[in-house]
Design a protein around this motif. Structure first.
Motif, PDB file in Angstrom:
ATOM      1  N   ASP A 139      -5.556  -0.032  12.398  1.00 12.37           N
ATOM      2  CA  ASP A 139      -5.184  -0.001  10.989  1.00 12.37           C
ATOM      3  C   ASP A 139      -6.441  -0.201  10.155  1.00 12.37           C
ATOM      4  N   PRO A 141      -7.904  -0.961   5.839  1.00 11.29           N
ATOM      5  CA  PRO A 141      -7.509  -1.287   4.469  1.00 11.29           C
ATOM      6  C   PRO A 141      -7.292  -0.020   3.654  1.00 11.29           C
ATOM      7  N   LEU A 165       1.004  -2.723  -5.251  1.00 12.35           N
ATOM      8  CA  LEU A 165       0.798  -3.986  -4.546  1.00 12.35           C
ATOM      9  C   LEU A 165       2.077  -4.448  -3.860  1.00 12.35           C
ATOM     10  N   HIS A 167       4.269  -2.515  -2.657  1.00 15.24           N
ATOM     11  CA  HIS A 167       4.464  -1.611  -1.524  1.00 15.24           C
ATOM     12  C   HIS A 167       3.548  -1.972  -0.350  1.00 15.24           C
ATOM     13  N   GLY A 168       2.600  -2.858  -0.587  1.00 11.51           N
ATOM     14  CA  GLY A 168       1.718  -3.297   0.481  1.00 11.51           C
ATOM     15  C   GLY A 168       0.313  -2.752   0.421  1.00 11.51           C
ATOM     16  N   GLY A 170      -3.554  -2.395  -0.435  1.00  5.81           N
ATOM     17  CA  GLY A 170      -4.528  -3.474  -0.452  1.00  5.81           C
ATOM     18  C   GLY A 170      -5.478  -3.464  -1.627  1.00  5.81           C
ATOM     19  N   ARG A 342       1.274  -2.008   5.585  1.00  6.81           N
ATOM     20  CA  ARG A 342       1.688  -3.409   5.609  1.00  6.81           C
ATOM     21  C   ARG A 342       0.500  -4.312   5.314  1.00  6.81           C
ATOM     22  N   ASN A 343       0.739  -5.282   4.449  1.00  8.88           N
ATOM     23  CA  ASN A 343      -0.258  -6.319   4.180  1.00  8.88           C
ATOM     24  C   ASN A 343      -1.625  -5.747   3.819  1.00  8.88           C
ATOM     25  N   GLY A 344      -1.612  -4.714   2.987  1.00  8.51           N
ATOM     26  CA  GLY A 344      -2.851  -4.135   2.503  1.00  8.51           C
ATOM     27  C   GLY A 344      -3.522  -3.151   3.435  1.00  8.51           C
ATOM     28  N   ARG A 345      -2.845  -2.802   4.544  1.00  8.07           N
ATOM     29  CA  ARG A 345      -3.471  -1.953   5.546  1.00  8.07           C
ATOM     30  C   ARG A 345      -2.570  -0.782   5.924  1.00  8.07           C
TER      31      ARG A 345
END
Length: 374
Positions: A139, A141, A165, A167-168, A170, A342-345
């Motif tokens: 994955d 960023p 943001l 939506h995830g 980064g 997910r989580n910015g990635r």
């Protein structure tokens, strides 16, 4: 001996409409009209045993039909060839159009075939292209650009930022480069205050500043902690970008408008950028992109390829150093699959090959279908 040669080649143009027209600084300065659609040059390669590879290239505004015309000219030269010989086939296609250039339209047409060949090779191996290339990670960023265009008011941009943001995503990139620099600075500052200091932000001037304006803008943007300042000058002003890199704290990014290995090498030679933004379809596909990645790695540059996240997720994961991938959702209606965030990635697909198939809607948008068989 090649027992499974290429038997069928198909090319077509697919016009993907945007939900609404968007404008960047090139529209503000009168150089272009708002963008309403993306033209995809589609290529499918099929072997004698029925194995298929799918690839695409693209153009914004003019150029789609020119790419299609050149693709039709060279498609027949792939018939009977071994699809594993990707490097040799790239050179063969490039020499076919060498009298009209090994940059621009000619290599952007080649890119669709090149991606299709890599797609086929990875499918044969049962791996994603990223894994076939030797992924360094699963994955990368990612940041959103589509919500930060100048055609959106500041209030709209702030709402888009919140959605991205949530939506995830980064990071956030904003378009700048308007004739009034004060408006640009105020816009970027407002978003920075909205998201706080910890959200990665970028600004993109789309080549609309001269050196003096870029230096003044950059010094003000230095205060806002941007990840990079993108294309402050002409894409071919390698020396100018190098001088800005020396004078500003904010890293410089460029390369998306270049369409050859030789041009991208000038960015490296001049030490013009911290972030190399080569665009695989624009420079001829995955084959030349890997060469650009190698010289960028040797120079310890960071990587942030432009647009077409569907291709660049694979190349970003295969780069030795962590790379940013740009999230622009414009092409999603053309495909059945979606990238996971997910989580910015952004996650590397585990599907074989490129990992994308055309949607039924995209099939209705096709025109100029051209098929050659042995």
């Amino acid at each position: 001996m090649n027992t499974d040669p290429i038997q069928h080649v198909e090319v077509s143009l697919c016009r993907v409409p945007l939900p609404q027209a968007v404008s960047d600084a090139k529209v503000s300065t009168g150089r272009q009209k708002p963008l309403t659609h993306v033209d995809l040059l589609l290529a499918e390669i099929e072997t004698r045993h029925g194995e298929k590879g799918f690839g695409f290239s693209y153009s914004l505004r003019a150029g789609g039909h020119a790419m299609l015309a050149h693709a039709k000219d060279i498609a027949g030269e792939l018939i009977g060839e071994d699809p594993d010989d990707i490097g040799r086939l790239w050179e063969k296609m490039a020499w076919l159009g060498a009298s009209v250039a090994r940059t621009g339209v000619t290599v952007q047409a080649i890119a669709a075939f090149d991606v299709a060949l890599w797609d086929l090779k990875a499918k044969r191996a049962g791996k994603s292209i990223g894994k076939l290339l030797g992924a360094h990670r699963n994955d990368v960023p990612c940041y959103n650009t589509s919500g930060g265009y100048l055609s959106s008011s500041l209030d709209e941009v702030l709402r888009n930022v919140d959605r991205s943001l949530a939506h995830g995503l980064g990071g956030i990139k904003l378009k700048v480069g308007q004739p009034d620099l004060k408006l640009d600075i105020a816009r970027v500052r407002a978003v920075r205050e909205h998201v706080g200091e910890d959200v990665p932000m970028m600004a993109d001037a789309n080549q609309q500043w001269d050196f003096t304006t870029a230096l003044r803008a950059g010094r003000q943007l230095d205060e806002l902690g941007l990840v990079w300042l993108e294309e402050p000058l002409s894409a071919y002003d390698y020396a100018g970008h190098a001088m800005l890199s020396e004078r500003l704290d904010t890293p410089i990014a460029s390369g998306e408008m270049l369409s050859s290995l030789a041009e991208c090498a000038e960015l490296v030679r001049h030490r013009s950028v911290t972030f190399m933004q080569a665009d695989a379809p624009r420079i001829g596909g995955i084959t030349p992109f890997l060469k650009i990645a190698t010289i960028s790695d040797l120079a310890r540059l960071k990587l942030a390829p432009h647009f077409v996240m569907e291709i660049h997720i694979h190349l970003g994961c295969a780069y030795p150093h962590e790379a940013w991938v740009e999230h622009i959702e414009w092409l999603e209606p053309a495909f059945n699959e979606r990238l996971q965030i997910r989580n910015g990635r952004m996650m590397l697909p585990d599907r074989p090959g490129l990992g994308f198939t055309l949607s039924d809607e995209a099939l209705t948008w096709r025109e100029g279908l051209h098929r050659i068989s042995s």
